[in-house]
Design a protein around this motif. Structure first.
Motif, PDB file in Angstrom:
ATOM      1  N   ALA A   1     -15.169 -16.675 -62.399  1.00 43.45           N
ATOM      2  CA  ALA A   1     -15.814 -16.566 -61.088  1.00 43.45           C
ATOM      3  C   ALA A   1     -14.760 -16.233 -60.044  1.00 43.45           C
ATOM      4  CB  ALA A   1     -16.514 -17.869 -60.742  1.00 43.45           C
ATOM      5  N   ILE A   2     -15.096 -15.390 -59.107  1.00 46.40           N
ATOM      6  CA  ILE A   2     -14.144 -15.000 -58.064  1.00 46.40           C
ATOM      7  C   ILE A   2     -14.779 -15.134 -56.694  1.00 46.40           C
ATOM      8  CG2 ILE A   2     -12.895 -13.389 -59.550  1.00 46.40           C
ATOM      9  CD1 ILE A   2     -14.445 -11.129 -58.143  1.00 46.40           C
ATOM     10  N   GLN A   3     -13.938 -15.219 -55.697  1.00 43.98           N
ATOM     11  CA  GLN A   3     -14.362 -15.191 -54.308  1.00 43.98           C
ATOM     12  C   GLN A   3     -13.890 -13.873 -53.712  1.00 43.98           C
ATOM     13  OE1 GLN A   3     -16.299 -17.409 -52.578  1.00 43.98           O
ATOM     14  NE2 GLN A   3     -16.564 -18.341 -54.615  1.00 43.98           N
ATOM     15  N   VAL A   4     -14.826 -12.998 -53.432  1.00 44.41           N
ATOM     16  CA  VAL A   4     -14.488 -11.676 -52.928  1.00 44.41           C
ATOM     17  C   VAL A   4     -13.659 -11.762 -51.651  1.00 44.41           C
ATOM     18  CG1 VAL A   4     -15.454  -9.529 -52.004  1.00 44.41           C
ATOM     19  CG2 VAL A   4     -16.489 -10.611 -54.006  1.00 44.41           C
ATOM     20  N   ARG A   5     -13.977 -12.737 -50.815  1.00 46.96           N
ATOM     21  CA  ARG A   5     -13.276 -12.873 -49.544  1.00 46.96           C
ATOM     22  C   ARG A   5     -11.758 -12.990 -49.747  1.00 46.96           C
ATOM     23  NH1 ARG A   5     -15.318 -14.112 -44.758  1.00 46.96           N
ATOM     24  NH2 ARG A   5     -17.312 -14.693 -45.732  1.00 46.96           N
ATOM     25  N   ASP A   6     -11.351 -13.593 -50.863  1.00 46.86           N
ATOM     26  CA  ASP A   6      -9.929 -13.768 -51.123  1.00 46.86           C
ATOM     27  C   ASP A   6      -9.208 -12.448 -51.369  1.00 46.86           C
ATOM     28  OD1 ASP A   6     -10.350 -16.490 -50.907  1.00 46.86           O
ATOM     29  OD2 ASP A   6     -10.449 -16.822 -53.085  1.00 46.86           O
ATOM     30  N   ALA A   7      -9.987 -11.396 -51.667  1.00 49.49           N
ATOM     31  CA  ALA A   7      -9.381 -10.105 -51.974  1.00 49.49           C
ATOM     32  C   ALA A   7      -9.466  -9.123 -50.815  1.00 49.49           C
ATOM     33  CB  ALA A   7     -10.047  -9.503 -53.197  1.00 49.49           C
ATOM     34  N   VAL A   8      -9.853  -9.588 -49.634  1.00 53.29           N
ATOM     35  CA  VAL A   8      -9.928  -8.716 -48.462  1.00 53.29           C
ATOM     36  C   VAL A   8      -8.574  -8.702 -47.759  1.00 53.29           C
ATOM     37  CG1 VAL A   8     -11.031  -8.290 -46.236  1.00 53.29           C
ATOM     38  CG2 VAL A   8     -12.392  -9.105 -48.184  1.00 53.29           C
ATOM     39  N   TRP A   9      -8.027  -7.528 -47.595  1.00 53.22           N
ATOM     40  CA  TRP A   9      -6.711  -7.370 -46.978  1.00 53.22           C
ATOM     41  C   TRP A   9      -6.839  -7.277 -45.463  1.00 53.22           C
ATOM     42  CZ3 TRP A   9      -4.354  -2.830 -44.637  1.00 53.22           C
ATOM     43  CH2 TRP A   9      -2.983  -2.948 -44.430  1.00 53.22           C
ATOM     44  N   THR A  10      -5.969  -7.971 -44.767  1.00 58.68           N
ATOM     45  CA  THR A  10      -5.938  -7.920 -43.300  1.00 58.68           C
ATOM     46  C   THR A  10      -4.620  -7.276 -42.863  1.00 58.68           C
ATOM     47  OG1 THR A  10      -7.225  -9.966 -43.129  1.00 58.68           O
ATOM     48  CG2 THR A  10      -5.994  -9.260 -41.169  1.00 58.68           C
ATOM     49  N   PRO A  11      -4.703  -6.147 -42.149  1.00 61.28           N
ATOM     50  CA  PRO A  11      -3.471  -5.491 -41.712  1.00 61.28           C
ATOM     51  C   PRO A  11      -2.678  -6.404 -40.807  1.00 61.28           C
ATOM     52  CG  PRO A  11      -5.388  -4.092 -41.354  1.00 61.28           C
ATOM     53  CD  PRO A  11      -5.906  -5.442 -41.697  1.00 61.28           C
ATOM     54  N   PRO A  12      -1.364  -6.349 -40.875  1.00 61.86           N
ATOM     55  CA  PRO A  12      -0.546  -7.190 -39.977  1.00 61.86           C
ATOM     56  C   PRO A  12      -0.707  -6.750 -38.547  1.00 61.86           C
ATOM     57  CG  PRO A  12       0.815  -5.592 -41.129  1.00 61.86           C
ATOM     58  CD  PRO A  12      -0.538  -5.514 -41.761  1.00 61.86           C
ATOM     59  N   ARG A  13      -0.635  -7.692 -37.643  1.00 64.19           N
ATOM     60  CA  ARG A  13      -0.736  -7.362 -36.224  1.00 64.19           C
ATOM     61  C   ARG A  13       0.550  -6.699 -35.757  1.00 64.19           C
ATOM     62  NH1 ARG A  13      -3.495 -12.779 -33.496  1.00 64.19           N
ATOM     63  NH2 ARG A  13      -5.476 -12.661 -34.680  1.00 64.19           N
ATOM     64  N   THR A  14       0.362  -5.701 -34.927  1.00 64.54           N
ATOM     65  CA  THR A  14       1.540  -4.985 -34.433  1.00 64.54           C
ATOM     66  C   THR A  14       1.792  -5.326 -32.971  1.00 64.54           C
ATOM     67  OG1 THR A  14       0.136  -3.086 -33.861  1.00 64.54           O
ATOM     68  CG2 THR A  14       1.190  -3.094 -36.032  1.00 64.54           C
TER      69      THR A  14
END
Length: 311
Positions: free
Chosen positions: A298-311
């Motif tokens: 079982a997986i949690q899709v949310r854990d695989a969402v990438w968030t770009p670093p803030r610039t």
């Protein structure tokens, strides 16, 4: 994991990306090559033709290599193996991250039977042989449609075939139904002996997700962001230039323009972030594929969402 259609949803082997590894506090050197796995569908074709990603990466001296796949699962394998840096498909996995998504699709994916078939509804598929790509979005469509009809995948006889083999099998009657995406769906419809039982819009709307290896995305966030922005630019253009999109698709696929025009007209173009609604859809798909044994845990899709670093 689920893949897209066509699409969508892969692809490759090591192509010499030339990834440089920084040491100490040194800045991470840019790769010489950015490898993209894709399928010849929709906005991806437009982005490649108009070089929207290449134009963003050229100032950094980064070349773009496009690698074609017939379906999503092989593409995902290539991404997982590190042979690709970026891909177009639906998936969830420990080494891959979602970096963007398309809007929910229209009617470009469907379950079809021959016009004269006694199969009139999805429920009538019980005991029948159905061609479908294993682990693709079409597999997801089939399972979802069966569940809504009170059936399960065990109630049919799946024939796990890619389009190149499924098309002839459907044409010669070796299989009684076919779950497929555009442009194969449009080609089948053009034969005038095909009837649709249900479409993705009616049953389970899907999206194309843009994926990258987590290591690559974390190491080169600017490149990944540029790629997604290039796709968004291509999608905005495609939404108001459907005739040109159809011509581009006809050129690269060899499918007649009239058929690709129908594909373009029923495709919804749009690229953006992975929204809560899309997350919910993909989580439902991940849960379903886990029940089927296509995902080992079982997986949690949310854990695989990438968030770009803030610039």
């Amino acid at each position: 994991m689920t893949t897209t259609r066509r699409r969508v949803a892969a692809l490759l082997v090591a192509l010499g990306a030339g990834l440089a590894t920084a040491t100490g506090a040194a800045a991470q050197a840019a790769p010489k090559e950015f490898r993209i796995g894709y399928q010849k569908v929709g906005v991806v074709v437009v982005a490649r033709q108009q070089r929207t990603i290449e134009k963003r990466l050229a100032p950094q001296g980064i070349a773009v290599r496009w690698v074609e796949f017939q379906a999503g699962p092989p593409l995902l394998e290539a991404l997982n193996a590190g042979s690709l840096d970026f891909g177009f498909a639906q998936a969830a996995g420990s080494t891959l991250v979602y970096v963007g998504a398309s809007v929910l699709s229209g009617d470009g994916e469907a379950i079809v039977v021959k016009a004269g078939s006694p199969i009139r509804t999805v429920a009538d598929l019980k005991g029948r042989t159905v061609a479908v790509g294993r682990g693709t979005s079409s597999h997801n469509l089939l399972v979802t449609a069966l569940e809504k009809a009170g059936l399960s995948i065990s109630d049919v006889k799946p024939a796990y075939l890619l389009p190149s083999d499924a098309g002839p099998a459907f044409a010669n009657g070796s299989v009684e139904a076919w779950v497929i995406w555009d442009p194969y769906l449009a080609l089948a419809q053009a034969q005038n002996d095909t009837r649709i039982l249900t479409t993705s819009r009616q049953t389970h709307a899907v999206s194309d997700f843009f994926l990258a290896s987590r290591t690559f995305a974390d190491r080169y966030p600017g490149i990944v962001t540029a790629a997604v922005e290039g796709m968004a630019e291509a999608a905005s253009w495609a939404e108001v230039h459907r005739d040109q999109v159809a011509q581009a698709l006809a050129t690269v696929t060899g499918v007649p323009y009239a058929i690709e025009k129908g594909v373009a007209d029923r495709t919804e173009f749009g690229v953006g972030p992975v929204t809560e609604a899309l997350l919910a859809k993909q989580q439902a798909t991940a849960d379903r594929f886990h029940r089927l044994g296509l995902i080992p845990r079982a997986i949690q899709v949310r854990d695989a969402v990438w968030t770009p670093p803030r610039t």
